[in-house]
Write a protein that holds these residues in place. Sequence first.
Motif, PDB file in Angstrom:
ATOM      1  N   GLU A  26       0.840  -1.206   0.000  1.00 27.73           N
ATOM      2  CA  GLU A  26       0.000   0.000   0.000  1.00 27.73           C
ATOM      3  C   GLU A  26       0.879   1.262   0.000  1.00 27.73           C
ATOM      4  OE1 GLU A  26      -3.328  -0.377  -0.078  1.00 27.73           O
ATOM      5  OE2 GLU A  26      -3.804  -2.268   0.940  1.00 27.73           O
ATOM      6  N   PRO A  27       1.812   1.386  -0.977  1.00 24.06           N
ATOM      7  CA  PRO A  27       2.804   2.466  -0.900  1.00 24.06           C
ATOM      8  C   PRO A  27       2.207   3.856  -1.016  1.00 24.06           C
ATOM      9  CG  PRO A  27       2.902   1.398  -3.048  1.00 24.06           C
ATOM     10  CD  PRO A  27       1.990   0.561  -2.194  1.00 24.06           C
ATOM     11  N   THR A  28       0.993   3.968  -1.525  1.00 21.29           N
ATOM     12  CA  THR A  28       0.387   5.291  -1.647  1.00 21.29           C
ATOM     13  C   THR A  28      -0.835   5.434  -0.739  1.00 21.29           C
ATOM     14  OG1 THR A  28      -0.990   4.576  -3.498  1.00 21.29           O
ATOM     15  CG2 THR A  28       1.156   5.499  -4.044  1.00 21.29           C
ATOM     16  N   GLY A  29      -0.989   4.495   0.177  1.00 21.38           N
ATOM     17  CA  GLY A  29      -2.185   4.461   1.024  1.00 21.38           C
ATOM     18  C   GLY A  29      -2.377   5.698   1.876  1.00 21.38           C
ATOM     19  N   ALA A  30      -1.275   6.412   2.168  1.00 20.96           N
ATOM     20  CA  ALA A  30      -1.394   7.595   3.027  1.00 20.96           C
ATOM     21  C   ALA A  30      -1.350   8.894   2.230  1.00 20.96           C
ATOM     22  CB  ALA A  30      -0.274   7.581   4.072  1.00 20.96           C
ATOM     23  N   LEU A  31      -1.359   8.790   0.888  1.00 19.29           N
ATOM     24  CA  LEU A  31      -1.203   9.993   0.056  1.00 19.29           C
ATOM     25  C   LEU A  31      -2.498  10.340  -0.664  1.00 19.29           C
ATOM     26  CD1 LEU A  31       2.187   8.997  -1.622  1.00 19.29           C
ATOM     27  CD2 LEU A  31       1.868  10.387   0.433  1.00 19.29           C
ATOM     28  N   ASP A  32      -2.649  11.622  -1.035  1.00 15.66           N
ATOM     29  CA  ASP A  32      -3.802  11.976  -1.871  1.00 15.66           C
ATOM     30  C   ASP A  32      -3.576  11.399  -3.274  1.00 15.66           C
ATOM     31  OD1 ASP A  32      -2.710  14.111  -3.805  1.00 15.66           O
ATOM     32  OD2 ASP A  32      -2.013  14.812  -1.852  1.00 15.66           O
ATOM     33  N   THR A  33      -4.639  11.378  -4.076  1.00 14.38           N
ATOM     34  CA  THR A  33      -4.596  10.682  -5.362  1.00 14.38           C
ATOM     35  C   THR A  33      -3.498  11.200  -6.288  1.00 14.38           C
ATOM     36  OG1 THR A  33      -6.962  10.346  -5.164  1.00 14.38           O
ATOM     37  CG2 THR A  33      -6.023  10.000  -7.334  1.00 14.38           C
ATOM     38  N   THR A  34      -3.395  12.521  -6.415  1.00 18.32           N
ATOM     39  CA  THR A  34      -2.410  13.097  -7.341  1.00 18.32           C
ATOM     40  C   THR A  34      -0.988  12.762  -6.905  1.00 18.32           C
ATOM     41  OG1 THR A  34      -3.956  14.902  -7.637  1.00 18.32           O
ATOM     42  CG2 THR A  34      -1.721  15.243  -8.466  1.00 18.32           C
ATOM     43  N   THR A  35      -0.707  12.953  -5.626  1.00 17.60           N
ATOM     44  CA  THR A  35       0.635  12.653  -5.113  1.00 17.60           C
ATOM     45  C   THR A  35       0.921  11.164  -5.253  1.00 17.60           C
ATOM     46  OG1 THR A  35       0.282  14.418  -3.518  1.00 17.60           O
ATOM     47  CG2 THR A  35       2.151  12.968  -3.122  1.00 17.60           C
ATOM     48  N   GLY A  36      -0.093  10.357  -4.991  1.00 19.66           N
ATOM     49  CA  GLY A  36       0.054   8.911  -5.125  1.00 19.66           C
ATOM     50  C   GLY A  36       0.419   8.500  -6.535  1.00 19.66           C
ATOM     51  N   GLU A  37      -0.219   9.137  -7.516  1.00 24.75           N
ATOM     52  CA  GLU A  37       0.079   8.819  -8.923  1.00 24.75           C
ATOM     53  C   GLU A  37       1.531   9.158  -9.252  1.00 24.75           C
ATOM     54  OE1 GLU A  37      -2.112   7.537 -11.560  1.00 24.75           O
ATOM     55  OE2 GLU A  37      -3.057   6.853  -9.715  1.00 24.75           O
ATOM     56  N   LEU A  38       2.019  10.290  -8.742  1.00 27.68           N
ATOM     57  CA  LEU A  38       3.408  10.693  -9.004  1.00 27.68           C
ATOM     58  C   LEU A  38       4.387   9.696  -8.389  1.00 27.68           C
ATOM     59  CD1 LEU A  38       3.115  14.558  -8.469  1.00 27.68           C
ATOM     60  CD2 LEU A  38       3.493  13.352 -10.640  1.00 27.68           C
ATOM     61  N   VAL A  39       4.060   9.244  -7.184  1.00 20.50           N
ATOM     62  CA  VAL A  39       4.934   8.274  -6.520  1.00 20.50           C
ATOM     63  C   VAL A  39       4.937   6.952  -7.296  1.00 20.50           C
ATOM     64  CG1 VAL A  39       5.184   6.855  -4.430  1.00 20.50           C
ATOM     65  CG2 VAL A  39       4.809   9.318  -4.232  1.00 20.50           C
TER      66      VAL A  39
END
Length: 244
Positions: free
Chosen positions: A167-180
């Motif tokens: 869940e590497p983007t589980g704590a991020l908002d959608t846009t930031t998660g996509e960048l990661v």
Amino acid sequence: MSKLVLEGRGLRHAYGSTPVLDDVDIALGAGEVVAVMGPSGSGKSTLLHLLAGLLRPSGGEIWLAGERLDTLSERKRSERRLARMGFVFQFGDLVPELTVVENVELPLRLTGVRASRSRARAIAMLDRLGVAEHADKRLSEVSGGQAQRAAVARALVHAPPVILADEPTGALDTTTGELVLEALVGAAKEQKTAVLLVTHELRVASWASRDVLLRDGRIVGGSPGAHEPALMGARRAAEGQGVG
Ligand SMILES: Nc1ncnc2c1ncn2[C@@H]1O[C@H](COP(=O)(O)OP(=O)(O)O)[C@@H](O)[C@H]1O
Ligand SMILES: [Mg+2]
């Protein structure tokens, strides 16, 4: 498929008398990004911990780069993890007392790479992920998205054959998660790192080339990459096939 770098065969696991994984087969080829999907409690994190050699399976076998992992001693499994795997978790797995670049250097320093070379490689990876300007900051001074890119840099910096991401983007908002995710998948493909991407979100899984679907500890399906069309463009961009 390209050469297998990580394989679980007939994996079973129970916590005490409660079975949580039953006869799970999974295999990752070099440079492949595979999503493990399933609802909360379906056994995704347990599977990742088994494949990492952090937990011993109650049945089955784990093979890492041609070597059986689950029968090695604790010490040897931890050596293999350090040398051949990178990890990205939801949050909190960087060392808060260290700067961004010191965190990213850790896998190199711990495997005996000298300081100047470690520093140069860490800076180069932070630069690849677009966060080199934050190298000397402490974790408290960067955003969640920047910290997660640093975590991705740390997972990739020693060019391991395998990255396990829970869940590497589980704590991020959608846009930031996509960048990661773009950073993780793009850099992993460049260095032919296999990535196991654990998630319960279809949007995240769309970055993978293939899915494995877990339910109640069993594999109940998967797809060779049939995802929402709207997300396919982003994935192709990450794979360097589209969007110029
Ligand atoms: N350390 C543990 N001890 C006992 N039960 C656990 C432990 N970790 C997970 N479980 C249980 O095992 C099942 C699978 O958990 P987990 O692998 O974390 O699933 P997921 O990551 O898909 O949410 C759940 O029912 C959970 O409550
Ligand atoms: Mg989990």
